[in-house]
Design an enzyme around this catalytic site. Structure first.
Site, PDB file in Angstrom:
ATOM      1  N   HIS A 190     -16.619   3.489  -4.713  1.00  0.00           N
ATOM      2  CA  HIS A 190     -15.810   4.808  -4.605  1.00  0.00           C
ATOM      3  C   HIS A 190     -15.978   5.588  -5.578  1.00  0.00           C
ATOM      4  O   HIS A 190     -15.034   6.603  -5.859  1.00  0.00           O
ATOM      5  CB  HIS A 190     -14.146   4.292  -4.382  1.00  0.00           C
ATOM      6  CG  HIS A 190     -14.031   3.727  -2.868  1.00  0.00           C
ATOM      7  ND1 HIS A 190     -12.571   2.926  -2.653  1.00  0.00           N
ATOM      8  CD2 HIS A 190     -14.669   3.121  -2.174  1.00  0.00           C
ATOM      9  CE1 HIS A 190     -12.890   2.652  -1.542  1.00  0.00           C
ATOM     10  NE2 HIS A 190     -13.861   2.604  -1.138  1.00  0.00           N
ATOM     11  N   TYR A 220     -14.660  10.109  -1.757  1.00  0.00           N
ATOM     12  CA  TYR A 220     -13.641   9.709  -2.903  1.00  0.00           C
ATOM     13  C   TYR A 220     -13.760  10.534  -4.241  1.00  0.00           C
ATOM     14  O   TYR A 220     -12.961  10.716  -4.809  1.00  0.00           O
ATOM     15  CB  TYR A 220     -13.930   8.132  -3.170  1.00  0.00           C
ATOM     16  CG  TYR A 220     -13.457   7.490  -2.263  1.00  0.00           C
ATOM     17  CD1 TYR A 220     -11.813   6.801  -2.357  1.00  0.00           C
ATOM     18  CD2 TYR A 220     -14.127   6.639  -1.305  1.00  0.00           C
ATOM     19  CE1 TYR A 220     -11.633   5.993  -1.209  1.00  0.00           C
ATOM     20  CE2 TYR A 220     -13.888   5.923  -0.338  1.00  0.00           C
ATOM     21  CZ  TYR A 220     -12.414   5.319  -0.313  1.00  0.00           C
ATOM     22  OH  TYR A 220     -11.881   4.565   0.825  1.00  0.00           O
ATOM     23  N   CYS A 277     -19.277  -2.032   0.837  1.00  0.00           N
ATOM     24  CA  CYS A 277     -18.432  -1.124   1.461  1.00  0.00           C
ATOM     25  C   CYS A 277     -19.078  -0.212   2.279  1.00  0.00           C
ATOM     26  O   CYS A 277     -20.280  -0.178   2.515  1.00  0.00           O
ATOM     27  CB  CYS A 277     -18.225  -0.164   0.039  1.00  0.00           C
ATOM     28  SG  CYS A 277     -17.358   1.309   0.424  1.00  0.00           S
ATOM     29  N   ARG A 281       0.998  -1.377   0.120  1.00  0.00           N
ATOM     30  CA  ARG A 281       0.067   0.091  -0.066  1.00  0.00           C
ATOM     31  C   ARG A 281       0.896   1.347  -0.055  1.00  0.00           C
ATOM     32  O   ARG A 281       0.525   2.170  -0.748  1.00  0.00           O
ATOM     33  CB  ARG A 281      -1.013   0.076   1.336  1.00  0.00           C
ATOM     34  CG  ARG A 281      -1.802   1.039   1.375  1.00  0.00           C
ATOM     35  CD  ARG A 281      -2.480   0.941   2.535  1.00  0.00           C
ATOM     36  NE  ARG A 281      -3.431   2.343   2.712  1.00  0.00           N
ATOM     37  CZ  ARG A 281      -4.527   2.526   3.577  1.00  0.00           C
ATOM     38  NH1 ARG A 281      -4.786   1.715   4.349  1.00  0.00           N
ATOM     39  NH2 ARG A 281      -5.190   3.602   3.610  1.00  0.00           N
ATOM     40  N   ASN A 323     -10.659  -4.467  -1.320  1.00  0.00           N
ATOM     41  CA  ASN A 323     -10.543  -3.370  -2.304  1.00  0.00           C
ATOM     42  C   ASN A 323      -9.607  -3.723  -3.576  1.00  0.00           C
ATOM     43  O   ASN A 323      -8.611  -4.422  -3.084  1.00  0.00           O
ATOM     44  CB  ASN A 323      -9.962  -2.102  -1.854  1.00  0.00           C
ATOM     45  CG  ASN A 323     -11.138  -1.203  -0.917  1.00  0.00           C
ATOM     46  OD1 ASN A 323     -12.250  -1.053  -1.444  1.00  0.00           O
ATOM     47  ND2 ASN A 323     -11.028  -0.592   0.131  1.00  0.00           N
TER      48      ASN A 323
END
Length: 421
Positions: free
Chosen positions: A194, A244, A164, A90, A144
Site C-alpha cells: 500500500h 493509496y 495484495c 473497521r 491487512n
C-alpha cells in the site's frame, strides 16, 4: 491438493472460489476447506461455494468447519483473509483518527496500526497451529496490513508470502488501455504494501521495452482520474503511484472528504448484508455482480497464480508479492518486507533486481519501514509507549500532540482485543 481458507466466511470468498473453479488447470484443488468461527456466515458462503464448483463442473469437494486445527490438518497451503473485530472495528479505525485531523483508514495511519495490533497476535497463533499440524504448508497472507503481518510471520520462521491485489489490478487496467492481454504486461512495481509506484510498464517481460512514458502521454487523464490525483502530478513524477499514495500526497483533502460522508466500513457493512442475503438464495450459483463493488478485484487470480507457483503446479514465473528485502532495496534493512516483482517457486519468492529508486520515493519508503518496525514491536509486546512511538513515527501523523491523542483513542477503542491493555 488441499487448500484451506481461514476467514472462509468472508463475503470475499465467492470471488476466490470462482477463481479456483475457472483456473482449475493451473491449481488442481482436490479439497477446499473454508474455516470461520462465524458459523452462520460460513453456512451461507459455503453453500454458494459448492454451487459455484458444481456449476463450473469442478471435481473438487468443498468442506466447511469452525475448527481451525481440523481445517489446516494436511493442508498444502493456508490462505489468511481474516478481519479481527469485523466491520465494527473497521468503522472505528476509519473514524476516530479524524478527531485529530488525521486520515482514518483501515490499513495505514492510526487505523492501520490499530488493525495491526489486533491482527498480528491472532495470525501468529494460527500460523503456529499450522506449523504444528503441517510444517511444510505455505501460508499466503491476504490479511491487512499485509506488510506488517507478513513480516511478523517471516520473523517467526513461517513459510509465508504476502499478497495484495493492487498490482494485478493495475496490470489489468494498463492492459486494457494498451489493448493487449494482461499476461503481456510486466510492471516495474516497487515499494511497500500500500505504498508502491509503477516505475516501468513493459510488454513481454522484465527485459522488454518500457512503455510507461507513452502510457502516460496517451492515457494520463484516465489514469489520473482513477487515482483521483492531478494529471500534472503524474507528469511531474513520471511514474504511476498506487491509489493509496493519495493518503500521503493529498492528506488534508482526503480528511475533509472523509468528514463529510459515511465511512467505507459503513458502506461495506451494508453491502455485506445484501450479499449474504443473495448467498442464501439456493438458485444463485455464481458470484453476483455486487461483489465487484466489495473490493478485492482480481484477488482470486492473484491467489491462484501464487499458490500454483509455490506448490509447484505452474503459475506465472514473475509475480508481485510481499517478502523480505534481503538487499533488493539497499536503503532498507534486509528484514524489511517489500512489495516487488519476484521469481516465485517451490522454495518461495526471490525479488528481482530493482533499478535505483529516486530519493522522492526511497525517503518515504524508509520512513514507513521504520514505522512498520515499531508497529510490529507494539503488536508483539504491547504497551502504551510502543503504540505512541509507532504513531509518532508515521508520516501521516508525526506530531507529538496528535500521537498522544491518537494513542489514547486507539487503546480505548481496541481494549477488548489487546491483552496487555
Amino acid at each position: 491438493m488441499k487448500l484451506t481458507v481461514v476467514g472462509g466466511g468472508s463475503t470475499y470468498t465467492p470471488e476466490l472460489v470462482d477463481g479456483f473453479a475457472r483456473l482449475r488447470d493451473t491449481l488442481p484443488i482436490e479439497e477446499l476447506v473454508l474455516m470461520d468461527p462465524a458459523e452462520d456466515r460460513l453456512a451461507l458462503v459455503g453453500g454458494l461455494a459448492r454451487r459455484i464448483f458444481a456449476r463450473q463442473e469442478h471435481p473438487g469437494r468443498i468442506t466447511t468447519t469452525t475448527d481451525l486445527d481440523r481445517a489446516v490438518d494436511g493442508a498444502d497451503a493456508v490462505l489468511l483473509q481474516l478481519r479481527v473485530g469485523g466491520q465494527a472495528a473497521r468503522e472505528q479505525d476509519e473514524t476516530w483518527p479524524l478527531d485529530c485531523g488525521c486520515v482514518g483508514q483501515e490499513t495505514t495511519g492510526a487505523g492501520g496500526l490499530a488493525k495491526a495490533l489486533r491482527t498480528v497476535p491472532v495470525v501468529l497463533d494460527i500460523a503456529d497451529r499450522v506449523r504444528r499440524t503441517n510444517p511444510d504448508a505455505w501460508i499466503i497472507d491476504f490479511t491487512n496490513p499485509v506488510g506488517i503481518v507478513t513480516r511478523a510471520l517471516l520473523e517467526a520462521g513461517h513459510k509465508a508470502v504476502g499478497l495484495c491485489n493492487v498490482a494485478i489490478g493495475l496490470q489489468r487496467k494498463f492492459a486494457a488501455l494498451l489493448g493487449v492481454a494482461p499476461p503481456e504486461v510486466h510492471l516495474d512495481h516497487v515499494g511497500l504494501n500500500h505504498l508502491t509506484w509503477e516505475t516501468g510498464v513493459r510488454l513481454g517481460g522484465p527485459e522488454a521495452e518500457d512503455v510507461l512514458p507513452q502510457l502516460l502521454t496517451d492515457h494520463g487523464d484516465t489514469i489520473a482520474s482513477d487515482l483521483r490525483l492531478p494529471r500534472a502530478l503524474l507528469n511531474n513524477l513520471g511514474v504511476i503511484p498506487s491509489y493509496y499514495l493519495r493518503y500521503y500526497y493529498a492528506h488534508d483533502e482526503v480528511v475533509r472528504e472523509l468528514r463529510t460522508k459515511p465511512s467505507r466500513a459503513a458502506e461495506v457493512a451494508a453491502m455485506e448484508k445484501e450479499l449474504l442475503t443473495m448467498y442464501a438464495d439456493p438458485a444463485l450459483s455464481e458470484k453476483p455482480e455486487l461483489l465487484a463493488k466489495r473490493g478485492g478485484a482480481y484477488y482470486s487470480e492473484a491467489a491462484v497464480d501464487l499458490a500454483a507457483a509455490l506448490l509447484g503446479g505452474g503459475g506465472s514465473p514473475y509475480q508481485v508479492v510481499n517478502t523480505y528485502n534481503r538487499g533488493t532495496l539497499p536503503f532498507l534493512p534486509d528484514d524489511a518486507v517489500i512489495e516487488v516483482q519476484a521469481a516465485v517457486g517451490a522454495k518461495g519468492a526471490s525479488p528481482l533486481p530493482v533499478a535505483p529508486v529516486d530519493p522522492l520515493y526511497a525517503g518515504l519508503m524508509a520512513n514507513v519501514t521504520a514505522y512498520e518496525h515499531l508497529a510490529l514491536e507494539a503488536a508483539l509486546h504491547g504497551g502504551r509507549t510502543r503504540v505512541f512511538q509507532a504513531l509518532l513515527s508515521h508520516p501521516l501523523i508525526g506530531q507529538y500532540e496528535y500521537a498522544e491523542a491518537l494513542t489514547d483513542r486507539l487503546i480505548a477503542h481496541n481494549r477488548e482485543h489487546l491483552a496487555w491493555a
